[in-house]
Design a protein around this motif. Structure first.
Motif, short mmCIF file in Angstrom:
data_model
loop_
_atom_site.label_atom_id
_atom_site.label_comp_id
_atom_site.label_asym_id
_atom_site.label_seq_id
_atom_site.Cartn_x
_atom_site.Cartn_y
_atom_site.Cartn_z
N GLU A 114 0.81 -1.22 0.00
CA GLU A 114 0.00 0.00 0.00
C GLU A 114 0.84 1.28 0.00
O GLU A 114 0.48 2.26 -0.63
N SER A 115 1.96 1.27 0.73
CA SER A 115 2.79 2.47 0.82
C SER A 115 4.07 2.26 0.03
O SER A 115 4.95 1.49 0.43
N TYR A 116 4.19 2.95 -1.07
CA TYR A 116 5.31 2.78 -1.98
C TYR A 116 6.67 2.99 -1.30
O TYR A 116 7.55 2.15 -1.39
N GLY A 117 6.85 4.07 -0.58
CA GLY A 117 8.13 4.37 0.07
C GLY A 117 8.45 3.45 1.23
O GLY A 117 9.61 3.26 1.58
N ARG A 118 7.44 2.86 1.83
CA ARG A 118 7.62 2.01 3.01
C ARG A 118 7.53 0.52 2.72
O ARG A 118 7.56 -0.30 3.63
N ALA A 119 7.43 0.14 1.47
CA ALA A 119 7.36 -1.28 1.10
C ALA A 119 8.66 -1.98 1.49
O ALA A 119 9.74 -1.43 1.28
N PRO A 120 8.57 -3.18 2.07
CA PRO A 120 9.79 -3.91 2.44
C PRO A 120 10.68 -4.24 1.23
O PRO A 120 11.89 -4.29 1.35
N LEU A 159 14.42 -6.11 -4.68
CA LEU A 159 15.41 -5.34 -3.94
C LEU A 159 14.89 -5.07 -2.54
O LEU A 159 13.72 -4.73 -2.37
N ASP A 160 15.75 -5.22 -1.54
CA ASP A 160 15.38 -4.81 -0.19
C ASP A 160 15.30 -3.29 -0.17
O ASP A 160 16.18 -2.61 -0.68
N ASN A 161 14.24 -2.77 0.39
CA ASN A 161 14.05 -1.33 0.45
C ASN A 161 14.67 -0.80 1.74
O ASN A 161 14.04 -0.79 2.78
N SER A 162 15.90 -0.34 1.66
CA SER A 162 16.58 0.18 2.85
C SER A 162 15.98 1.51 3.29
O SER A 162 16.16 1.93 4.44
N ALA A 163 15.27 2.20 2.42
CA ALA A 163 14.66 3.49 2.77
C ALA A 163 13.60 3.34 3.85
O ALA A 163 13.27 4.29 4.55
N GLN A 201 13.44 7.77 8.94
CA GLN A 201 12.31 8.48 9.55
C GLN A 201 11.44 9.15 8.49
O GLN A 201 10.23 9.03 8.52
N GLY A 202 12.07 9.86 7.58
CA GLY A 202 11.31 10.59 6.57
C GLY A 202 11.96 10.45 5.21
O GLY A 202 13.05 9.91 5.08
N ALA A 203 11.28 10.93 4.20
CA ALA A 203 11.76 10.97 2.82
C ALA A 203 12.03 9.59 2.24
O ALA A 203 12.85 9.44 1.34
N ALA A 204 11.33 8.56 2.73
CA ALA A 204 11.52 7.20 2.21
C ALA A 204 11.17 7.13 0.73
O ALA A 204 11.86 6.50 -0.06
N GLY A 205 10.08 7.81 0.35
CA GLY A 205 9.66 7.80 -1.06
C GLY A 205 10.70 8.42 -1.97
O GLY A 205 10.94 7.93 -3.07
N ILE A 206 11.33 9.48 -1.51
CA ILE A 206 12.38 10.14 -2.30
C ILE A 206 13.56 9.20 -2.48
O ILE A 206 14.08 9.03 -3.58
N ARG A 207 13.97 8.55 -1.39
CA ARG A 207 15.12 7.65 -1.45
C ARG A 207 14.86 6.46 -2.37
O ARG A 207 15.70 6.09 -3.18
N VAL A 208 13.70 5.84 -2.22
CA VAL A 208 13.40 4.67 -3.06
C VAL A 208 13.20 5.09 -4.52
O VAL A 208 13.57 4.36 -5.44
N SER A 209 12.70 6.29 -4.75
CA SER A 209 12.56 6.80 -6.12
C SER A 209 13.92 6.97 -6.77
O SER A 209 14.09 6.69 -7.96
#
Length: 119
Positions: free
Chosen positions: A18-24, A39-43, A47-55
């Motif tokens: 459901e949450s793109y930036g927070r997906a495992p 890929l493991d999502n280290s983002a 705390q914040g900006a997970a979506g930016i990092r994974v993008s």
């Protein structure tokens, strides 16, 4: 062409997360070779900006299409700069969403939410 999707499990039959930036995991699907890589999502640890990092990871991997239920405005900017098209996922599995994309049944995502920055 590479397609990315947020995944809760390393399995093509898992549902879209459901949450793109927070997906495992982020599924990277290569439409030419038909290979899937998770890929493991280290983002997710940030705390914040997970979506930016994974993008940025998606852009760095040469992905041209993201299929996700929703996306933040800041992540959208990173993806747009990398010329990644963002499509709205439909209920169902990762495989189902890839099939729907190639059947031309997905719409471009046009509703982007403000970012959540751990405030």
């Amino acid at each position: 062409m590479k397609i990315a999707l947020p995944a809760g499990e390393k399995n093509m039959n898992s549902g879209i997360y459901e949450s793109y930036g927070r997906a495992p995991y982020i599924l990277m699907y290569n439409s030419i070779t038909k290979e899937s890589e998770f890929l493991d999502n280290s983002a997710v640890l940030n705390q914040g900006a997970a979506g930016i990092r994974v993008s940025q990871v998606i852009a760095d991997n040469g992905v041209k299409v993201l299929i996700a239920p929703r996306c933040g405005e800041n992540a959208q900017k990173v993806l747009n700069n990398a010329e990644v098209l963002i499509y709205k996922s439909v209920p169902g599995t990762l495989k189902h969403n890839i099939d729907e994309y190639f059947s031309d049944n997905l719409n471009l995502l046009n509703d982007f939410h403000p970012g959540f920055h751990g405030h």
